[in-house]
Design an enzyme around this catalytic site. Sequence first.
Site, PDB file in Angstrom:
ATOM      1  N   SER A 296      -2.584 -41.080  28.046  1.00  0.00           N
ATOM      2  CA  SER A 296      -1.942 -39.813  28.378  1.00  0.00           C
ATOM      3  C   SER A 296      -2.231 -39.467  29.826  1.00  0.00           C
ATOM      4  CB  SER A 296      -2.464 -38.694  27.473  1.00  0.00           C
ATOM      5  OG  SER A 296      -3.760 -38.285  27.873  1.00  0.00           O
ATOM      6  N   ASP A 297      -1.471 -38.553  30.379  1.00  0.00           N
ATOM      7  CA  ASP A 297      -1.881 -37.938  31.626  1.00  0.00           C
ATOM      8  C   ASP A 297      -2.915 -36.862  31.290  1.00  0.00           C
ATOM      9  OD1 ASP A 297      -2.063 -37.254  34.309  1.00  0.00           O
ATOM     10  OD2 ASP A 297       0.101 -37.313  34.617  1.00  0.00           O
ATOM     11  N   TYR A 298      -3.477 -36.260  32.307  1.00  0.00           N
ATOM     12  CA  TYR A 298      -4.605 -35.349  32.180  1.00  0.00           C
ATOM     13  C   TYR A 298      -4.287 -34.209  31.204  1.00  0.00           C
ATOM     14  CZ  TYR A 298      -8.855 -33.183  34.131  1.00  0.00           C
ATOM     15  OH  TYR A 298     -10.111 -32.660  34.325  1.00  0.00           O
ATOM     16  N   GLY A 300      -2.701 -34.262  28.524  1.00  0.00           N
ATOM     17  CA  GLY A 300      -1.310 -34.287  28.075  1.00  0.00           C
ATOM     18  C   GLY A 300      -1.132 -34.012  26.593  1.00  0.00           C
TER      19      GLY A 300
END
Length: 780
Positions: A296-298, A300
Amino acid sequence: MTTFRLTNIKSLIIGFGLLTAVACTETNNKTIASKTENPFQSKVDSIINLMTLDEKIGQLNLPATGPITTGSSKSTDVVKKIEEGKIGGLFNIKDSKNIYEVQKIAVEKSRLGIPLIFGMDVIHGFKTTFPIPLGLSASWDLDMIEKTAQIAASEASANGINWTFSPMVDISRDPRWGRVSEGNGEDPYLGSEIARVMVRGYQQNNLAANNTLMSCVKHFALYGAPEAGRDYNTVDMSRIRMYNEYLPPYKAAVDEGVGSVMASFNEIDGVPATGNKWLLTDLLRDDWGFNGFVVSDYTGIYEMRAHGMGDEYTVTSLALKAGLDMDMAGDSPHISASYTKDLKTALEKKLISIEDIDKAVSRILTAKYQIGLFDDPYKYCSQERAQNDTYTQENRDFARLVGAESTVLLKNDDQILPLKKSGTIAVIGPLAKANNNMAGTWSVSTDHESSISVWDGLQQTVSSNVNLLYAKGSNLDYDLELEKRATMFGKTIPRDGRTDKQLLDEALAIAKKSDVIVATIGESAEFSGESSSRTSLGIPQVQKDLLRALLKTGKPVVLVLFTGRPLTLVEENKTVPAILNVWFPGSEAGLSISDVLFGDVNPSGKLTATFPRNVGQVPLFYNHKNTGRPLGNNEGKFEKFKTNYLDVRNEPLYPFGYGLSYTTFEYGELKLDKTSMSKNDTINVSVDITNTGNYDGKEVAQLYIRDVVGTVTRPVKELKGFQKVFIKKGETKTIRFTISVEDLKFYNANLDFVAETGEFQVAIGTNSDVALSKSFQLVD
């Protein structure tokens, strides 16, 4: 060095008669991310069989952390979780000694001794920093771009890192979006070519080597097309646009064997990418054959709650079942939805199965085998390499060259440039001494104080024959609060208490003493980047006022423009005699800029993103489609009931592919070796290019094709090839391209990748504003 403690796993597996399954003696020479077979699967399965549920979930946990103190007096919660096997990797540690100590905890103190993976945003260099990606793409030099990634991998891996969250390959046609600075511009063909060489540069087809990094292509997908250009905003587009215009660079990275993929923040077809099964499984894995892992992104996963996708158990289950394997920063105390906190309960609620968890764990462990952590978990922790391979003079010299090669000459009336190394030069502007801004955004490992400012670069390169004078001239912006937002993360441009008038008066006094003025003006580093969207694309007003005043002195003015995005420069293009777009050139910025200013390097950069006339034209890009009422002229004349504006012409200020040189190039007649081809055939296209100026130089010859008639509407032209060639003054070179059926394919209404028979127009030119002068037929 401490002996690798995988003995717990080995001894337990011996009892099952599976010693060979974990014999960590093989060398993995190539990523398996886009292959169907996993040579490590039996080893991975054997380890999974030994893991508790907490340990499995721990492998999916990627906390964000800075330096970790491992001494007993300062033991952290992170250390405790590593000992308990509840962390699979860490990011934002960049010291090999610290990483060694933390890895030792995982290997020696956790029950199974599974090593950690260490990631970092190594975006455009490590300590040796290259131009921001948008600037780097303007070089149009694929070999050079690949080498920047290779050097970044060498430096980062010498300092303990083995995984980079790069390249970012999001296509963007909207310069309001701040992260346009991190990508490669607006074109899917060029973006795909750069995606390939960046992955190749980081991974070098040998993830087991200790000087390579596992690459992570991002942000999958479509992140560069947010509504209103506002970061994280909704993305909504047709599948046919996705496939033809936005997805190709991600697929190119997958085809090149990228080891991991990062999900984007935005939604796609109403479902956030983080939990979008069509995106992460049906398309990425089933259609494209990707077998690496997805992160995931931060935060997310947690953010899907704000999207309205459900409670903590629903969103974590949605992400896992969609095919998202690793949760970035979900372990933070303020986060109320994460794998570590909620997967157990989701499993009890039967929202997920243990097989779902095992599948994600398998992918993470496979990646650790690929990069050789089970052979030697300390392979990236060499103090000797960290000292000898980082920020070397050789790397810095190359960064200096790259910065110069990425510079785009936008205007050069009366051949003001290159400057002579004599006389008095006034260096004026708030960015002249801003060494902490030279590397641009996302330069987390740069030693900003060691970066070379324009002022320092000029001082180092000119002789005593040149008298250099300096004045700040203005602050970055009239608005102090806006200035603070645009100079975050240690990139402050200090104010000294003087008024705007006092700063301007000093600058004008200095200007009057000079023969030529170098105005260092534009955006600061953090004016672009993540969460740095703008609704106005002009140079900040206080700097525009400074520039106007400098022009009124009557002295020649060279605008050295710093920017992380296309800006609206209509006034500057009209009034300033010379404009040099330097982007943010990196740690050697001042030397790169000096080399171009004085002609030691002839600028050859070309824009990879269109510069609009005003923000009302946005999104604006060269490979648009026709309407049923196209404008009948390209002279800026208004025509009622045609597709145009009342107040501004359709064409951009500077088109895609645009960039001048200190010399001039003349293109001859385009030649085709035939006027028709079958789908099994090719056509050879050629053109003579003559250097008609007074300097040796490089030219980027660009091949454009138009599919005239299709079963769906087609763009007015598309880039299908380019060559950057060095041509001596007075020399003529013949540039050749070969067109095959693959260059003519596109996704039709059924999303089939096809080439349709009929007429195609073709041209080779210096930028995208080139007439399509010849045609050929594709026949069955």
